[in-house]
Design a protein around this motif. Structure first.
Motif: not given
Length: 354
Positions: A103-106, A136-138, A308-310, A314-316
């Motif tokens: 996972l990459i979430h920067d 996951v993009w920000e 929370t949706v994100i 990710i948890d799923s």
């Protein structure tokens, strides 16, 4: 040979077989689907036994359909699903569980850098030097992202983009234009080895790579489905669009697939219509009169904060396939920044199709 295929919206189909003299032998179909009557499973096995190993998916499905008893009822299963599992066995396709996912979430980054990171990370996966990656993009600013083959002038109103401070960038994948704002958009990329989608048609690979997020949405109370070719939809409207790009591996060998999805958490439809030029033909094709009605945001459907949706998405993914924390390496970032300078932030690339 062993092949597996999760039927979109259905169940897992597993096929074990051998190939002798160019024909399928000792075919055994199994899975967690429902099938009546009991002898239908034997009819499926018999229909595939002796089939030429080069028979395509449609041909295998036709053999199965012709052999099934008239009273057959399939739940979570289809002849096409079985045929796809056979083709995946023959292609020696890999499964999600064969990989250690990263996972990459920067922190928020510029639209042009996101375009570049997609190219760099997918090339690394194709070369076998990076594990399959969920990124996951920000966003650090609003953007319009146009498809690789779209006409810039046909898709974007430059005055509207300038008025609202919207960056316009072109991605490496095909498909349509997307309007993204930092607090209103959820975007992610999957960079996966080509072997994961071996034996799948181009269209089927979209459904296969979107399946995990449909389950994540279901956990949040949203009944969503894959809508060909590249949408995720619900009863009240589209919530996401996907695009793909195939990247060839070193020396022309098996490479990787970039699959990225933009989801509407919220939407300013009036602003979107001032920035995007959405033609009447596109609206008619979607069966609606108004662009505002084409998208139904996740915020309204879930009542949950975007973060929370994100987190739940990710948890799923982690529960289904495993997922460890990763990062963009210094070398990858340097290559991406160079691509921003030489490609993704240049007028030549953005107006590649004027």
């Amino acid at each position: 040979m062993h092949g597996e295929y999760k039927v979109p919206g259905g169940k897992l189909v597993v096929v074990d077989l051998e190939v002798e003299g160019g024909a399928l032998r000792n075919v055994r179909v199994a899975g967690d689907f429902f099938l009546e009557p009991d002898e239908a499973i034997l009819a499926i096995d018999a229909a595939l036994e002796g089939a030429p190993a080069n028979t395509d998916t449609a041909g295998l499905a036709a053999r199965i359909e012709a052999a099934l008893p008239d009273s057959t009822v399939m739940l979570g299963l289809s002849a096409e699903g079985v045929a796809t599992a056979v083709r995946r066995a023959l292609a020696q396709a890999t499964e999600w569980s064969d990989y250690d996912w990263q996972l990459i979430h920067d922190a928020p980054q510029s639209p042009a850098l996101h375009m570049a990171l997609d190219e760099v990370i997918t090339a690394e996966v194709a070369a076998g030097v990076r594990p399959p990656t969920l990124r996951v993009w920000e966003w650090d600013s609003p953007a319009v992202i146009i498809g690789s083959f779209q006409s810039l002038r046909n898709e974007v109103d430059p005055a509207g983009a300038e008025r609202h401070g919207v960056d316009v960038v072109r991605r490496i994948s095909g498909g349509g234009a997307m309007f993204a704002e930092p607090s209103s958009t959820i975007t992610y990329s999957l960079a996966v080895p080509q072997a994961l989608v071996s034996g799948l048609s181009f269209a089927d690979s979209y459904a296969y790579l979107d399946d995990w997020v449909l389950e994540a949405l279901a956990d949040m109370g949203i009944r969503a489905w894959y809508q060909p070719l590249n949408d995720i939809a619900t009863e009240v409207g589209k919530i996401a669009g996907a695009a793909q790009k195939r990247v060839v591996g070193p020396d022309g060998g098996p490479g990787a697939v970039l699959h990225h999805v933009t989801m509407a958490y919220d939407i300013d439809a009036d602003k979107m219509l001032e920035v995007l030029r959405i033609g009447k033909e596109k609206l008619s094709d979607k069966g609606t009169r108004s662009a505002k009605k084409r998208v139904d945001p996740l915020r309204r459907q879930t009542g949950l904060p975007r973060e929370t949706v994100i987190e739940r998405m990710i948890d799923s993914f982690r529960r289904r396939h495993g997922l460890s924390a990763g990062r963009v390496t210094a070398a990858e970032l340097a290559r991406a920044e160079e691509l921003v300078r030489t490609k993704f932030a240049t007028p030549e690339w953005t107006a590649r199709v004027p």
